[in-house]
Design an enzyme around this catalytic site. Structure first.
Site, PDB file in Angstrom:
ATOM      1  N   ARG A 234      -0.939  -8.280  13.062  1.00 32.76           N
ATOM      2  CA  ARG A 234      -1.515  -7.285  12.157  1.00 32.76           C
ATOM      3  C   ARG A 234      -2.408  -7.934  11.103  1.00 32.76           C
ATOM      4  NH1 ARG A 234       3.821  -5.243  12.009  1.00 32.76           N
ATOM      5  NH2 ARG A 234       3.965  -5.701   9.784  1.00 32.76           N
TER       6      ARG A 234
ATOM      7  N   LYS B 273       0.821  -1.217   0.000  1.00 39.44           N
ATOM      8  CA  LYS B 273       0.000   0.000   0.000  1.00 39.44           C
ATOM      9  C   LYS B 273       0.853   1.264   0.000  1.00 39.44           C
ATOM     10  CE  LYS B 273      -2.283  -1.006   3.761  1.00 39.44           C
ATOM     11  NZ  LYS B 273      -1.585  -2.285   4.056  1.00 39.44           N
TER      12      LYS B 273
END
Length: 220
Positions: free
Chosen positions: A169, A15
């Site tokens: 995560r 990202k």
């Protein structure tokens, strides 16, 4: 061209790399909340002090901290933007929707970067980040002097890039962010995107996708 875009994806899906490239190519503003928070930790700001123990556990910051950060940033933008790392939850998506609606604006597209979990773990173990400019990449992406290709800084492994943090995560992404992906899909805003190839290939295909959306009026 001033679309408002959200990049979604699990940790190490690219990202940050792709968000920065896309924003630069299209002349958009870009914010990566992960890099912003890591800078705050390194600088010892009040936000950094609050964020450090949370990030060390491989967790995401609570909405009470993220909403003021995003509201302040969004208020200072004049055109289109790329958001990387926000929204990470349905509550954050609600916040973004309300912020846009209050200004008679809309989100143009949400792009979900998809990479198999095994590949993500390999990327995490091989990832470097420049603390000077927040460039992120692989050892083979460094310049001829073995430094950051963007600013020449010394790129190092991220402190939170441990296997245990990655698993934490990833679990948080699956629990909290996948519902956001489904929400945007149901709204007709989502575009699923294979981010497995080389970053340069991904960048070109992603730019082509967004240009196509713009030309067809799906992103303005």
């Amino acid at each position: 061209m001033s679309p408002r875009l959200v990049l979604l994806g699990p940790p190490a899906s690219g990202k940050g790399t792709q968000g920065r490239r896309l924003a630069e190519e299209l002349g958009l503003s870009y914010i990566g909340t992960g890099a912003l928070l890591r800078s705050a930790v390194e600088e010892g700001t009040e936000l950094g002090k609050q964020a450090e123990p949370i990030l060390a556990r491989g967790e995401y910051l609570p909405d009470s901290l993220m909403w003021p950060i995003m509201a302040d940033w969004l208020e200072h933008q004049q055109g289109g933007w790329v958001l990387d790392g926000f929204p990470r939850s349905v509550a954050q998506a609600d916040f973004l929707d309300a912020w846009l609606a209050a200004r008679e604006l809309r989100l143009d597209a949400a792009i979900a970067l998809e990479v198999p979990p095994d590949e993500l773990l390999i990327r995490v173990s091989n990832r470097l980040e420049c603390p000077e400019c927040r460039w992120s990449g692989r050892p083979e992406d460094l310049n001829g002097a073995g430094r950051c290709p963007d600013c020449g800084g010394v790129a190092v492994p991220r402190a939170d890039d441990t296997p245990s943090n990655f698993r934490s995560r990833l679990a948080e992404y699956q629990e909290n962010t996948l519902p956001v992906v489904l929400r945007y899909e149901q709204a007709g805003l989502l575009h699923r995107f294979d981010a497995t190839p080389d970053p340069g290939v991904v960048a070109k295909r992603l730019l082509d996708l967004v240009k196509s959306l713009i030309s067809h009026g799906q992103a303005a």
